[in-house]
Write an enzyme that holds these catalytic residues in place. Sequence first.
Site, mmCIF file in Angstrom:
data_model
loop_
_atom_site.group_PDB
_atom_site.id
_atom_site.type_symbol
_atom_site.label_atom_id
_atom_site.label_comp_id
_atom_site.label_asym_id
_atom_site.label_seq_id
_atom_site.Cartn_x
_atom_site.Cartn_y
_atom_site.Cartn_z
ATOM 1 N N GLY A 78 -19.230 -38.483 8.976
ATOM 2 C CA GLY A 78 -18.045 -39.327 8.770
ATOM 3 C C GLY A 78 -17.881 -39.972 7.402
ATOM 4 N N ASN A 163 -22.271 -20.448 -8.055
ATOM 5 C CA ASN A 163 -23.156 -19.310 -7.782
ATOM 6 C C ASN A 163 -22.739 -18.527 -6.544
ATOM 7 O OD1 ASN A 163 -25.791 -17.786 -7.944
ATOM 8 N ND2 ASN A 163 -26.086 -18.806 -5.965
ATOM 9 N N ILE A 214 -31.032 -13.871 -9.698
ATOM 10 C CA ILE A 214 -29.666 -13.961 -10.227
ATOM 11 C C ILE A 214 -28.722 -13.017 -9.488
ATOM 12 C CG2 ILE A 214 -28.197 -13.515 -12.264
ATOM 13 C CD1 ILE A 214 -30.563 -14.432 -14.015
ATOM 14 N N ASP A 220 -28.711 -16.908 2.684
ATOM 15 C CA ASP A 220 -27.625 -16.072 3.212
ATOM 16 C C ASP A 220 -26.289 -16.378 2.515
ATOM 17 O OD1 ASP A 220 -27.176 -18.600 4.186
ATOM 18 O OD2 ASP A 220 -27.131 -18.039 6.302
ATOM 19 N N ARG A 251 -22.565 -31.742 -12.129
ATOM 20 C CA ARG A 251 -23.916 -31.282 -11.793
ATOM 21 C C ARG A 251 -23.735 -29.866 -11.259
ATOM 22 N NH1 ARG A 251 -26.550 -29.091 -7.051
ATOM 23 N NH2 ARG A 251 -28.692 -29.843 -6.957
ATOM 24 N N ASP A 253 -24.958 -26.531 -9.503
ATOM 25 C CA ASP A 253 -25.938 -26.113 -8.513
ATOM 26 C C ASP A 253 -26.601 -24.794 -8.915
ATOM 27 O OD1 ASP A 253 -26.902 -26.605 -5.721
ATOM 28 O OD2 ASP A 253 -25.994 -24.646 -5.359
ATOM 29 N N GLU A 281 -29.131 -27.704 -11.964
ATOM 30 C CA GLU A 281 -30.297 -27.798 -11.089
ATOM 31 C C GLU A 281 -31.123 -26.536 -11.222
ATOM 32 O OE1 GLU A 281 -31.706 -26.950 -6.643
ATOM 33 O OE2 GLU A 281 -29.887 -26.155 -7.538
ATOM 34 N N HIS A 351 -32.104 -34.840 -2.513
ATOM 35 C CA HIS A 351 -31.775 -34.271 -1.208
ATOM 36 C C HIS A 351 -32.492 -32.965 -0.914
ATOM 37 C CE1 HIS A 351 -29.454 -32.272 -4.191
ATOM 38 N NE2 HIS A 351 -28.813 -31.491 -3.335
ATOM 39 N N ASP A 352 -33.308 -32.480 -1.849
ATOM 40 C CA ASP A 352 -34.023 -31.229 -1.630
ATOM 41 C C ASP A 352 -35.536 -31.418 -1.567
ATOM 42 O OD1 ASP A 352 -31.685 -29.686 -1.526
ATOM 43 O OD2 ASP A 352 -31.621 -29.499 -3.704
HETATM 44 C C1 NOJ Z 1 -29.458 -26.517 -4.301
HETATM 45 C C2 NOJ Z 1 -28.886 -27.703 -3.633
HETATM 46 O O1 NOJ Z 1 -29.321 -28.879 -4.176
HETATM 47 C C3 NOJ Z 1 -29.216 -27.501 -2.182
HETATM 48 O O2 NOJ Z 1 -29.107 -28.677 -1.462
HETATM 49 C C4 NOJ Z 1 -28.290 -26.423 -1.725
HETATM 50 O O3 NOJ Z 1 -28.450 -26.152 -0.361
HETATM 51 C C5 NOJ Z 1 -28.582 -25.146 -2.505
HETATM 52 N N1 NOJ Z 1 -28.697 -25.378 -3.908
HETATM 53 C C6 NOJ Z 1 -27.495 -24.118 -2.287
HETATM 54 O O4 NOJ Z 1 -26.269 -24.578 -2.743
HETATM 55 CA CA CA Z 2 -14.517 -40.560 7.547
#
Ligand code: NOJ
Ligand code: CA
Length: 706
Positions: A78, A163, A214, A220, A251, A253, A281, A351-352
């Site tokens: 949400g 990507n 690459i 997937d 940023r 990805d 990243e 977050h990773d």
């Molecule tokens: C890196 C991102 O930070 C990750 O959270 C994401 O799932 C993958 N790339 C694919 O976009």
């Molecule tokens: Ca909302």
Amino acid sequence: MTKITRIFMKTFALILLILITTTITFTNTHADVFNKVDYSRDVIYQIVTDRFYDGDSSNNPSEDIYSSDCSNLHKYCGGDWQGIIDKINDGYLTTMGITAIWISQPVENVYALHPSGYTSYHGYWARDYKRTNPFYGDFSEFDRLINTAHSNGIKVIMDFTPNHSSPALETDPSYAENGAIYDDGNLLGSYSNDPLNIFHHFGGTDFSSYEDGIYRNLYDLADYDLNNEIIDQYLKESIKLWLDKGIDGIRVDAVKHMSQGWQESLMSEIYNYRPVFTFGEWFLGTGEVDPQNHHFANESGMSLLDFQYGQTIREVLRDGTADWHVFNEMIESTADDYNEVIDQVTFIDNHDMSRFSVDGSSNRHTDMALAVLLTSRGVPTIYYGTEQYLTGNNDPENRKPMSSFNTSTNSYQIISQLAPLRQSNPALGFGNTKERWVNSDVYIYERKFGNNVVLTAINRGNSSYEVTNLNTSLPEGIYNDELDYLLDGNNITINTDGSVNSFNLSPRGVAIWQYTEESSIPLIGHVGPMMGQAGNIITINGEGFGSVEGTVQFNSTNANVQSWSNTEIEIKVPNITPRKYDITILNASNIKSNTYDDFEVLTGEQVTVRFVVNNAFTDPGTNVYIVGNISELGNWYPDEAVGPMFNQVVYEYPTWYYDISVPAGETIEYKFIKKGSSGNVEWESGSNHIYTTPMQGTDTVLVNWQ
Ligand code: NOJ
Ligand code: CA
Ligand code: NOJ
């Protein structure tokens, strides 16, 4: 006065008023949302939009992709742009001292429930880059987010995934949304129905090589063929749409999973349009050091998330698997490996990876790490909720909703003390780093820019240390702890010779001492961006430039000055031979600044071309490279030839290929060379290959080894 003149004068007065108010607002804090290319003094707050705050329940998804109590962390919960607006307006972010937010990719994502029960709450599965994710808000809400952020001194960085589109399976069109991608509502293609050839169809990567990552799919995710001119143009148009919306940073990805050549052409397009700070990243695991990561940060025009920094600080202060000697070696080696180490984006968690705070263990580790992060080189990023000591292992446990917005946690207080220090003391944004005292538990390091100095001392051990024989550049005097003793710091006394009277550093204590004094000679602290073509606008920040206009030089060529103040100069890249240049400033009295090295002048607008050579047989250990008469192809210097070229996926040995950013619409000459492991070079025979690059779009050029 005619009516038109009156309207004109009213508008003029209004503009003047706005200008005056904005100037007043920003002179106290020094935070400058108008500078979109220098983030070295900012503090970024990373927000997973869906997990931060639900400011508008009317836009929440229904049924199968929504978890109203967020008990299913794979579903939408949400959070939205209205929620971020609310938290800016109620002061949660500004009181913490945050000057930039990095938000989830704002574009429309797939709606389907992934066969494994996942949804696209994180924003990484694009469906249409020219529309918004309706669960975050619509374009008018995005406009309000940008305006609210800007009027509160906060820049907005968007996540961007060029990507891939979304999860797909070649053999099963009903899997998720089959990777389908739309251009403002018009279907461009899907993974199993791809008439425009916008996707790669080489299967998933096993991560065995740079090339494999690459040209094959990441997990997937339907992987774009960025050498296809339809997707190339679509992605470049899309990012311009968001730049027009007012974003201040990007940023990118998964930059390790796209050719550097395409990304260079993307960056030159951005810098030629509306330059904003852009960082990629390139994931590195614990202890991983990758020269290709440094090369990318130095040559692509993009900065990187500093995983070496992030992983090392976690080892020292979270996991206890390394000590301060290891940390100091990382600080010293990265200062050499990155041309602009202050432009790399630092963090302690994201977050990773698992959250920095650990259930059942003391929050003190998080507090100490934040103090180090905010006084280190690089642009510090705080992952949302770290200031509330959120815990959780890897994805999705590390993406729980905000537990509270408590402004009295120790971490929140530490950030509020140190974020403004990054604005007021230029040593933190621009300075170098010097180790002053180190053992396994104690690290004392000094940041210095001109006469500005910040000295930080940390003791991660459980007993107090007596610190003797410490020296510093801080001038003689008594210094109070800038953290106001939040981490049991102490005051120090410094003698005329720079020696510090011995003192006790508390167990798990951190103390920070600082001094500012403006330089009387010009000192360049930052230049951004560090790549561009003739005519592009470049911003130089620092101090002591003087209020009277002087000159800026690229080696010995003067650049056209657009604006000049004591701390900021804007110039145009001069029309000079494309290659790397050193930038210097001469103030109005002809006093010269330090030099800022390695600005890359590009030949012109860039396009991506795939160069292919057949029948290039080599011995093991020998690789094929390309070299030519333009700076993008190394100006005929074998040491600067581009490669090693690839030969495994799109084409196979003895055919070699490489995607390269080259000037548009230009006739160039080139040759392929073979370089052995010992550095020996074998040139192609015959005359040079001659080729005219396209005016726009992409191309592939294929020749036989001669
Ligand atoms: C890196 C991102 O930070 C990750 O959270 C994401 O799932 C993958 N790339 C694919 O976009
Ligand atoms: Ca909302
Ligand atoms: C030197 C190389 O030896 C030659 O093969 C190449 O053609 C020229 N550089 C470029 O004109």
